[in-house]
Write an enzyme that holds these catalytic residues in place. Structure first.
Site, PDB file in Angstrom:
ATOM      1  N   GLU A  70     -32.416  13.457  20.470  1.00 57.19           N
ATOM      2  CA  GLU A  70     -31.731  12.169  20.329  1.00 57.19           C
ATOM      3  C   GLU A  70     -30.748  12.173  19.162  1.00 57.19           C
ATOM      4  OE1 GLU A  70     -34.092   8.585  19.853  1.00 57.19           O
ATOM      5  OE2 GLU A  70     -32.346   7.391  20.375  1.00 57.19           O
ATOM      6  N   ASP A  87     -37.493  13.262  21.637  1.00 57.37           N
ATOM      7  CA  ASP A  87     -37.205  11.980  20.988  1.00 57.37           C
ATOM      8  C   ASP A  87     -38.146  11.888  19.784  1.00 57.37           C
ATOM      9  OD1 ASP A  87     -36.587   9.432  20.266  1.00 57.37           O
ATOM     10  OD2 ASP A  87     -36.755   8.589  22.280  1.00 57.37           O
ATOM     11  N   ILE A  89     -38.581   9.563  17.342  1.00 57.86           N
ATOM     12  CA  ILE A  89     -39.277   8.267  17.261  1.00 57.86           C
ATOM     13  C   ILE A  89     -38.818   7.429  18.455  1.00 57.86           C
ATOM     14  CG2 ILE A  89     -39.804   6.191  15.915  1.00 57.86           C
ATOM     15  CD1 ILE A  89     -38.917   7.602  13.390  1.00 57.86           C
ATOM     16  N   ASP A  90     -39.647   7.337  19.478  1.00 56.64           N
ATOM     17  CA  ASP A  90     -39.327   6.444  20.584  1.00 56.64           C
ATOM     18  C   ASP A  90     -40.001   5.104  20.294  1.00 56.64           C
ATOM     19  OD1 ASP A  90     -38.095   6.017  23.220  1.00 56.64           O
ATOM     20  OD2 ASP A  90     -40.161   5.574  23.777  1.00 56.64           O
ATOM     21  N   THR A  92     -37.896   2.909  18.135  1.00 57.95           N
ATOM     22  CA  THR A  92     -37.309   2.786  16.794  1.00 57.95           C
ATOM     23  C   THR A  92     -37.261   1.341  16.314  1.00 57.95           C
ATOM     24  OG1 THR A  92     -35.869   4.545  17.543  1.00 57.95           O
ATOM     25  CG2 THR A  92     -35.391   3.638  15.385  1.00 57.95           C
ATOM     26  N   ASP A 215     -35.835   9.786  26.241  1.00 58.85           N
ATOM     27  CA  ASP A 215     -36.765   8.648  26.296  1.00 58.85           C
ATOM     28  C   ASP A 215     -37.875   8.892  27.322  1.00 58.85           C
ATOM     29  OD1 ASP A 215     -35.105   6.997  24.588  1.00 58.85           O
ATOM     30  OD2 ASP A 215     -33.862   6.493  26.318  1.00 58.85           O
TER      31      ASP A 215
END
Ligand code: 2AM
Ligand code: CA
Length: 271
Positions: A70, A87, A89-90, A92, A215
């Protein structure tokens, strides 16, 4: 899956390492909430730091693999057929607001196919893993999608478009149809965890539009290995890289697709 494969061990090791600083950073967000100023910048730093740790740990174990991430984008590997999709930190927005519902998402793609997946929610220490053909697990227990068959019993997850993002007008009829037909809709803010929860049978289905490969890549394999179906909302098409995503248990997938696309079933129309 009593004995974890070598590749899952590599992924778990990287996620555990990255999650240590991530949890510390999340603790800091709570302090920053007081001042507000700088929270977003701080989270960008946390995001990048997590991604770098994951990249470093995965590259150490598998030096030839490429990356799609990402924050850093595409990094080609020596091996053109093996790519990590990450990803860091999915969820955020949750992270920024001090809400502990967020996750690390790591998928491995081989020759264009998803073959291994990890979704890890560090604050809850919930580890969802899958490997192609080997099933999916949650904290070492086998996962299975829900067996509910009546939409009226089902709880669905979704992502609601927000400021500056998505087609708000197209979304509302979808939400209207689903809320009229089901036991409830949840909007938790992490697509990776929404999919992991579908794999775990907590949610009976999930739909969203406009997501990126990082994601959903790990979540797609989790759902499939837990016995669920994942396509675009129209019931066809490849969810990874598609415009939209619909994940559900096999019995509900088509009825949900009909509902979301406005093709009402006879039974629903008769009500
Ligand atoms: P993020 O937290 O990594 O940004 C919530 O509806 C889901 O949408 C989350 O998984 C979130 O991921 C994702 N999301 C938020 N903004 C996005 C964007 N601009 N493009 C694609 N996905 C996004
Ligand atoms: Ca994301």
């Amino acid at each position: 899956m009593a004995v974890r494969s070598a590749i899952l061990n590599v992924m778990v090791g990287a996620a555990e390492k990255a999650s240590r600083t991530m949890k510390r950073d999340f603790g800091e967000v709570e302090n920053l909430q007081v001042s507000r100023k700088g929270t977003n910048d701080f989270v960008t730093i946390a995001d990048t730091r997590t991604e770098k740790t994951l990249q470093y740990e995965l590259a150490k174990a598998r030096p030839a693999f490429g990356f799609i991430m990402e924050e850093s984008g595409v990094i080609e590997g020596e091996d053109p057929n093996r790519t990590w999709i990450i990803d860091p930190i999915d969820g955020t927005t949750n992270f920024i607001h001090g809400i502990p519902h967020f996750a690390i998402s790591i998928a491995l793609q081989e020759h264009g196919e998803l073959v291994a997946a990890l979704v890890y929610a560090p604050v809850f220490d919930e580890m969802f893993l899958a490997e192609k053909g080997q099933g999916a697990t949650y904290n070492n227990r086998r996962l299975r999608v829900s067996s509910r068959t009546e939409l009226s019993d089902c709880v669905l997850a979704t992502g609601i478009p927000h400021l500056g993002r998505g087609d708000h007008e197209a979304y509302l009829p979808q939400l209207t149809s689903v809320m009229e037909a089901t036991a409830g809709v949840r909007r938790f803010g992490s697509a990776a965890l929404d999919l992991a929860y579908v794999a775990a049978g907590r949610f009976d289905g999930f739909w969203e539009t406009g997501l990126q490969s990082w994601d959903v890549a790990a979540g797609i394999l989790l759902v499939r290995e837990a016995g669920g179906f994942v396509t675009e909302i129209n019931g066809k098409g490849e969810a990874l890289g598609g415009e939209s995503i619909l994940a559900a248990n096999p019995r509900l997938h088509q009825p949900l697709s009909n509902l979301l696309t406005g093709k009402k079933t006879e039974r629903l129309r008769a009500r």
